[in-house]
Scaffold this motif. Structure first.
Motif, short mmCIF file in Angstrom:
data_model
loop_
_atom_site.label_atom_id
_atom_site.label_comp_id
_atom_site.label_asym_id
_atom_site.label_seq_id
_atom_site.Cartn_x
_atom_site.Cartn_y
_atom_site.Cartn_z
N ALA A 14 0.68 -1.60 -0.01
CA ALA A 14 0.10 0.03 -0.10
C ALA A 14 0.38 1.14 -0.32
CB ALA A 14 -1.05 0.27 1.14
N VAL A 15 0.67 1.82 -1.32
CA VAL A 15 1.37 3.18 -1.03
C VAL A 15 1.03 4.42 -1.08
CG1 VAL A 15 3.39 4.43 -2.74
CG2 VAL A 15 3.09 2.14 -2.17
N ARG A 16 1.13 5.22 -0.34
CA ARG A 16 0.79 7.27 -0.51
C ARG A 16 0.99 7.75 -0.89
NH1 ARG A 16 -2.34 9.51 4.88
NH2 ARG A 16 -3.83 11.36 3.23
N GLU A 17 1.13 8.44 -2.19
CA GLU A 17 1.28 9.66 -3.01
C GLU A 17 1.02 10.42 -2.99
OE1 GLU A 17 4.42 9.98 -4.16
OE2 GLU A 17 5.51 8.42 -4.14
N ASP A 18 1.00 11.50 -2.30
CA ASP A 18 0.24 12.95 -2.97
C ASP A 18 -0.99 12.72 -2.65
OD1 ASP A 18 2.06 13.94 -4.50
OD2 ASP A 18 1.96 13.07 -6.20
N VAL A 51 3.38 0.82 3.04
CA VAL A 51 3.21 -0.09 3.88
C VAL A 51 2.91 -1.75 3.19
CG1 VAL A 51 1.23 -1.30 5.60
CG2 VAL A 51 1.78 0.49 5.24
N GLY A 52 3.62 -3.18 3.83
CA GLY A 52 3.59 -4.21 2.89
C GLY A 52 2.36 -5.16 4.07
N MET A 53 1.81 -5.70 3.25
CA MET A 53 0.86 -6.40 4.19
C MET A 53 0.68 -8.04 3.57
SD MET A 53 -2.43 -3.50 3.83
CE MET A 53 -3.29 -4.54 5.33
N CYS A 54 1.05 -8.80 4.63
CA CYS A 54 1.59 -9.94 4.39
C CYS A 54 0.49 -11.14 4.99
CB CYS A 54 2.79 -10.64 4.09
SG CYS A 54 4.00 -8.96 3.62
N ASN A 55 -0.14 -12.16 3.95
CA ASN A 55 -1.18 -12.97 4.73
C ASN A 55 -0.29 -14.25 4.21
OD1 ASN A 55 -2.13 -15.09 5.32
ND2 ASN A 55 -3.99 -14.43 3.48
N VAL A 56 0.48 -14.08 4.74
CA VAL A 56 1.36 -16.17 5.19
C VAL A 56 0.47 -17.18 5.41
CG1 VAL A 56 3.41 -17.61 5.70
CG2 VAL A 56 3.26 -14.61 5.63
N ASP A 57 0.20 -17.71 4.61
CA ASP A 57 -0.45 -19.37 4.58
C ASP A 57 -1.74 -19.81 5.12
OD1 ASP A 57 -0.17 -22.82 3.57
OD2 ASP A 57 0.86 -22.40 5.82
N ASP A 58 -2.64 -18.20 5.54
CA ASP A 58 -3.93 -18.41 5.85
C ASP A 58 -3.68 -18.70 7.21
OD1 ASP A 58 -5.47 -17.06 3.72
OD2 ASP A 58 -6.00 -19.37 3.16
N PHE A 60 -0.95 -16.09 9.14
CA PHE A 60 -0.47 -15.31 9.89
C PHE A 60 -0.72 -14.46 9.75
CE2 PHE A 60 3.18 -17.61 9.36
CZ PHE A 60 3.55 -16.16 8.93
N PHE A 61 -0.47 -12.82 9.55
CA PHE A 61 -0.10 -11.68 9.22
C PHE A 61 0.96 -11.06 9.76
CE2 PHE A 61 -3.25 -9.66 11.31
CZ PHE A 61 -2.03 -8.41 12.25
N VAL A 62 1.75 -10.22 8.56
CA VAL A 62 3.03 -9.40 9.04
C VAL A 62 2.55 -7.92 8.24
CG1 VAL A 62 5.46 -9.20 9.08
CG2 VAL A 62 4.66 -11.52 8.99
N LEU A 63 3.09 -7.17 9.20
CA LEU A 63 2.87 -5.60 8.42
C LEU A 63 4.54 -4.89 8.53
CD1 LEU A 63 0.05 -4.27 10.40
CD2 LEU A 63 -0.17 -5.57 8.12
N VAL A 64 4.51 -4.98 7.01
CA VAL A 64 6.13 -4.30 7.07
C VAL A 64 6.30 -2.91 7.00
CG1 VAL A 64 8.85 -4.18 6.47
CG2 VAL A 64 6.72 -6.38 6.53
N ARG A 65 6.40 -1.73 7.29
CA ARG A 65 7.02 -0.39 6.68
C ARG A 65 8.26 0.12 6.79
NH1 ARG A 65 3.27 4.74 9.65
NH2 ARG A 65 3.57 5.78 7.68
N PRO A 66 8.43 0.71 6.00
CA PRO A 66 10.15 1.42 6.09
C PRO A 66 10.06 2.67 6.29
CG PRO A 66 9.67 0.33 3.81
CD PRO A 66 8.46 0.12 4.24
N VAL A 67 11.00 3.32 7.41
CA VAL A 67 10.70 3.99 7.49
C VAL A 67 12.81 4.27 7.90
CG1 VAL A 67 9.27 3.48 9.26
CG2 VAL A 67 11.47 3.93 10.12
N PRO A 68 13.26 5.49 7.30
CA PRO A 68 14.46 5.66 7.45
C PRO A 68 15.48 5.81 8.60
CG PRO A 68 13.06 7.91 7.35
CD PRO A 68 11.97 6.61 7.49
N GLY A 69 16.25 4.67 8.26
CA GLY A 69 17.20 4.86 9.08
C GLY A 69 16.58 2.86 9.56
N GLY A 70 15.72 2.06 9.32
CA GLY A 70 14.97 0.81 9.11
C GLY A 70 14.20 0.61 8.85
N VAL A 71 13.14 0.25 9.73
CA VAL A 71 11.75 -0.89 9.24
C VAL A 71 11.21 -1.17 10.48
CG1 VAL A 71 13.06 -3.26 8.37
CG2 VAL A 71 10.64 -2.98 7.71
N GLU A 72 9.89 -0.60 10.34
CA GLU A 72 9.06 -1.37 11.51
C GLU A 72 7.95 -2.51 11.42
OE1 GLU A 72 8.31 0.37 14.51
OE2 GLU A 72 9.88 2.02 13.71
N LEU A 73 7.63 -3.23 12.24
CA LEU A 73 7.48 -4.65 11.84
C LEU A 73 6.59 -4.61 12.67
CD1 LEU A 73 10.29 -6.71 11.78
CD2 LEU A 73 9.33 -6.02 9.85
#
Length: 160
Positions: A14-18, A51-58, A60-73
């Protein structure tokens, strides 16, 4: 730990632009490891939120958000690390020990406030992860709705 070559599920960026959201399906191969997910999200090179939104094998899910200097999980079920490499990768990056194999309790790990600035407070994300009667795709749809890109997220899933 069971090593998984091919993992079922999906990954959506999911990408937010403008001030507008768009959602794109990521290649399913990214579900094999956290590095692949992070790399795919960083390649989107957006000035807005990603924001990365991952459904793994039905399971569990993982949320991944790249941020300056790293990543939030955020990982919806820490016990998934016992069976899935991507979940183990998340706990490893968070420097969190996986649960014992006998532990049957489900609990999330990571930064549950990673979407607070997008309209989903930590408490609500916790409530969503505790909805064990819902499949991960349903939980992710709830998250997308609260963050303002539910329609775009649903449209991408309908193309599966």
């Amino acid at each position: 730990m069971t090593l998984q070559e091919q993992v079922a599920g999906f990954a959506v960026a999911a990408v937010r632009e403008d001030g507008r959201w768009r959602c794109d399906m990521l290649d399913g191969s990214v579900l094999t490891g956290l590095d692949a997910i992070i790399t795919a999200l960083r390649e989107l090179r957006s000035s807005g939120a990603v924001v990365g939104m991952c459904n793994v094998d039905d399971e569990f899910f993982v949320l991944v958000r790249p941020v300056p200097g790293g990543v939030e999980l955020a990982l919806s079920d820490a016990a998934a690390a016992l069976d899935y490499d991507v979940a183990a990768d998340v706990l490893d990056l968070l420097r969190t020990e996986p649960p014992d194999e006998e532990d049957e309790e489900i609990w999330p790990e990571g930064n549950l406030s990673l979407l607070s600035d997008l309209g989903l407070p930590e408490e609500e994300l916790l409530l969503i992860t505790e909805e064990v009667d819902l499949y991960p795709d349903e939980q992710l749809e709830m998250i997308a709705q609260r963050c303002g890109f539910g329609d775009q997220f649903t449209a991408v899933l309908e193309r599966l």
